[in-house]
Write an enzyme that holds these catalytic residues in place. Sequence first.
Site, short mmCIF file in Angstrom:
data_model
loop_
_atom_site.label_atom_id
_atom_site.label_comp_id
_atom_site.label_asym_id
_atom_site.label_seq_id
_atom_site.Cartn_x
_atom_site.Cartn_y
_atom_site.Cartn_z
CD GLU A 1 -4.94 -7.82 1.66
OE1 GLU A 1 -5.65 -7.09 2.13
OE2 GLU A 1 -3.49 -7.84 1.56
CG ASN B 1 -0.62 -7.20 -1.35
OD1 ASN B 1 -1.19 -7.53 -2.16
ND2 ASN B 1 -1.16 -6.76 -0.26
CG ASP C 1 -12.82 -8.59 1.67
OD1 ASP C 1 -12.55 -7.80 0.73
OD2 ASP C 1 -12.31 -8.51 2.83
CD GLU D 1 -3.01 -1.06 2.31
OE1 GLU D 1 -2.82 -0.42 3.20
OE2 GLU D 1 -3.82 -2.04 2.23
CG HIS E 1 -9.95 -5.36 0.63
ND1 HIS E 1 -10.18 -6.86 1.03
CD2 HIS E 1 -8.61 -5.27 0.50
CE1 HIS E 1 -9.06 -7.22 1.91
NE2 HIS E 1 -8.28 -6.35 1.37
#
Length: 300
Positions: free
Chosen positions: A236, A171, A238, A128, A208
């Site tokens: 990750e 990432n 979701d 990030e 996400h």
Amino acid sequence: ASTLGAQAAQSGRYFGTAVAANKLGDSTYSSLLNREFNQVTAENEMKWQTVEPSRGSFNFGPGDRIANQATSHGQRLRGHTMVWHSQLPGWVGSIGDANTLRSVMNNHIAQLANRYKGRIHSWDVVNEAFADGGSGGRRATVFQNVLGDGYIETAFRTARTADPAAKLCYNDYSIEDWNAAKTQGVYRMVRDFKSRGVPIDCVGFQAHFGAGGPPSTFRTTLSNFAALGVDVQITELDIAQAGTGAYANAVRACLDVARCNGITVWGIRDSDSWRSGENPLLFDRNGAKKPAYNSVLTTM
Ligand code: XIL
């Protein structure tokens, strides 16, 4: 195949999940983990605030529990994460001297790399580091502010030296849409690294998503990054409300790109999720398969 991991393996991919060490004693949790998944990422246990809460004082206990879980069950392990502005102890954030911060960062990277050498398949070396919004530039973290643009290159070179066998990844989130300025900023960095021989092997797309699932350009984004000569992964995943179509679209984007070699969901049951109010995962609170589970399995 009848499980996510085995189904992904049929195309040479893995299917993983974030794991919390303090849930490994929950038998519903661990039986799902070991039945369905062949890759794990430590949800919090390898982050700076856990690993080095004060300078030079290292705590690998929680991370070791994740690594032991992976080793004893033949699950691939993604290290998460070496350099990140969040879940960073205050003592790092208050370093103002560049030489001090550089040696603290490099030592932290080397300690993590050495501890888990031979057990880590891939490391999220930097997480990030790009700003949200339209600038396409760097996020104003302590690393950026004190060390300048070169800190990401430094981090990757230090990680390569410390563990030459691990794949080294960048990432981030909100880099799934090809048309986003943030995506373009990360793309330019990876292109520059590849052109200058800075050691980077992979880019993780956190994924996400809101209820609509991935942007329509997600496959293009994965494919364009892969064309730079890096592997790409969904790291990750979701999705709010876990719609079957939204999950199928995310999985399909990866399957359509040869160098997209794995998918990780960010937790097992909805009750395990950092977004639990949105029920974004593949298993319900009782550990039963949701419709999105079947959608993912049949799409893969
Ligand atoms: C989250 C964890 O799931 C939470 O338990 C924790 O409180 C905060 O961090 N991007 C990342 C992950 O890279 O490490 C974050 O994990 C979610 C966003």
